[in-house]
Write a protein that holds these residues in place. Structure first.
Motif, PDB file in Angstrom:
ATOM      1  N   LYS A  52      -5.264  27.505   4.192  1.00 43.49           N
ATOM      2  CA  LYS A  52      -6.067  28.728   4.341  1.00 43.49           C
ATOM      3  C   LYS A  52      -7.302  28.663   3.443  1.00 43.49           C
ATOM      4  O   LYS A  52      -8.411  28.985   3.872  1.00 43.49           O
ATOM      5  CB  LYS A  52      -5.245  29.963   3.977  1.00 43.49           C
ATOM      6  CG  LYS A  52      -4.226  30.363   4.985  1.00 43.49           C
ATOM      7  CD  LYS A  52      -3.428  31.535   4.476  1.00 43.49           C
ATOM      8  CE  LYS A  52      -3.768  32.734   5.318  1.00 43.49           C
ATOM      9  NZ  LYS A  52      -2.974  33.908   4.960  1.00 43.49           N
ATOM     10  N   ASN A  71       2.013  32.469   7.350  1.00 43.70           N
ATOM     11  CA  ASN A  71       2.682  32.149   6.097  1.00 43.70           C
ATOM     12  C   ASN A  71       4.109  31.721   6.386  1.00 43.70           C
ATOM     13  O   ASN A  71       4.832  32.403   7.087  1.00 43.70           O
ATOM     14  CB  ASN A  71       2.689  33.341   5.139  1.00 43.70           C
ATOM     15  CG  ASN A  71       1.324  33.572   4.531  1.00 43.70           C
ATOM     16  OD1 ASN A  71       0.624  32.612   4.268  1.00 43.70           O
ATOM     17  ND2 ASN A  71       0.974  34.807   4.328  1.00 43.70           N
ATOM     18  N   ILE A  98       0.227  20.147   8.490  1.00 47.32           N
ATOM     19  CA  ILE A  98       0.988  21.390   8.677  1.00 47.32           C
ATOM     20  C   ILE A  98       1.287  21.709  10.143  1.00 47.32           C
ATOM     21  O   ILE A  98       1.842  22.763  10.434  1.00 47.32           O
ATOM     22  CB  ILE A  98       0.299  22.589   8.005  1.00 47.32           C
ATOM     23  CG1 ILE A  98      -0.996  22.964   8.698  1.00 47.32           C
ATOM     24  CG2 ILE A  98       0.087  22.353   6.536  1.00 47.32           C
ATOM     25  CD1 ILE A  98      -1.503  24.324   8.274  1.00 47.32           C
ATOM     26  N   ARG A 132       5.005  22.369  10.514  1.00 47.28           N
ATOM     27  CA  ARG A 132       5.407  23.581   9.795  1.00 47.28           C
ATOM     28  C   ARG A 132       4.982  24.847  10.546  1.00 47.28           C
ATOM     29  O   ARG A 132       5.690  25.849  10.544  1.00 47.28           O
ATOM     30  CB  ARG A 132       4.807  23.577   8.395  1.00 47.28           C
ATOM     31  CG  ARG A 132       5.236  24.763   7.565  1.00 47.28           C
ATOM     32  CD  ARG A 132       4.712  24.683   6.179  1.00 47.28           C
ATOM     33  NE  ARG A 132       5.382  23.582   5.493  1.00 47.28           N
ATOM     34  CZ  ARG A 132       5.116  23.221   4.254  1.00 47.28           C
ATOM     35  NH1 ARG A 132       4.195  23.841   3.571  1.00 47.28           N
ATOM     36  NH2 ARG A 132       5.772  22.226   3.693  1.00 47.28           N
ATOM     37  N   GLN A 133       3.832  24.801  11.207  1.00 48.56           N
ATOM     38  CA  GLN A 133       3.318  25.956  11.948  1.00 48.56           C
ATOM     39  C   GLN A 133       3.811  25.984  13.399  1.00 48.56           C
ATOM     40  O   GLN A 133       3.480  26.898  14.139  1.00 48.56           O
ATOM     41  CB  GLN A 133       1.781  25.937  11.942  1.00 48.56           C
ATOM     42  CG  GLN A 133       1.161  26.156  10.586  1.00 48.56           C
ATOM     43  CD  GLN A 133       1.369  27.574  10.090  1.00 48.56           C
ATOM     44  OE1 GLN A 133       1.342  28.518  10.864  1.00 48.56           O
ATOM     45  NE2 GLN A 133       1.596  27.725   8.806  1.00 48.56           N
ATOM     46  N   THR A 153       0.552  25.841   3.258  1.00 53.23           N
ATOM     47  CA  THR A 153      -0.172  26.725   4.159  1.00 53.23           C
ATOM     48  C   THR A 153      -1.277  27.478   3.422  1.00 53.23           C
ATOM     49  O   THR A 153      -2.367  27.643   3.953  1.00 53.23           O
ATOM     50  CB  THR A 153       0.798  27.711   4.824  1.00 53.23           C
ATOM     51  OG1 THR A 153       1.833  26.978   5.464  1.00 53.23           O
ATOM     52  CG2 THR A 153       0.089  28.558   5.858  1.00 53.23           C
ATOM     53  N   ILE A 202      -2.925  30.574  11.348  1.00 54.14           N
ATOM     54  CA  ILE A 202      -2.228  30.276  10.106  1.00 54.14           C
ATOM     55  C   ILE A 202      -1.226  31.381   9.798  1.00 54.14           C
ATOM     56  O   ILE A 202      -1.603  32.512   9.545  1.00 54.14           O
ATOM     57  CB  ILE A 202      -3.215  30.123   8.925  1.00 54.14           C
ATOM     58  CG1 ILE A 202      -4.334  29.151   9.255  1.00 54.14           C
ATOM     59  CG2 ILE A 202      -2.463  29.680   7.680  1.00 54.14           C
ATOM     60  CD1 ILE A 202      -3.863  27.760   9.604  1.00 54.14           C
TER      61      ILE A 202
END
Length: 94
Positions: free
Chosen positions: A6, A93, A59, A62-63, A2, A91
């Motif tokens: 970013k 964390n 991602i 994951r997000q 992540t 985004i």
């Protein structure tokens, strides 16, 4: 992963703005400098853009993005300042 996304999102946004300013401002002020800077700036922006698109797909899970959010994230890469917005809003964390 992540944090890498970013970084790429911010870098891609900056490279977009630098490329845009090179094409509009520097071309009129100094055409020779424009010719020198166009390739390296364009290449850097292209690599960052491809990295942004690929990392967005990686991602997504994951997000916990749905298809609509993924589409917004991808479309933001085409709009100046869009990646800055995505970096702040989407985004998280993990």
């Amino acid at each position: 992963m992540t944090n890498l996304f970013k970084f790429i999102a911010i870098s891609e946004g900056i490279s977009y703005l630098v490329l845009f300013s090179n094409m509009l401002i520097i071309k009129k002020i100094n055409p020779e400098l424009y010719k020198i800077l166009l390739f390296p700036i364009g290449m850097a922006h292209g690599v960052l853009f491809i990295g942004y698109v690929i990392l967005a797909f990686i991602i997504t899970k994951r997000q916990n993005w749905n298809l609509k959010e993924l589409a917004i994230v991808q479309l933001a890469s085409l709009i100046p300042f869009g990646t800055f917005y995505i970096e702040k809003k989407y985004i998280r964390n993990v």
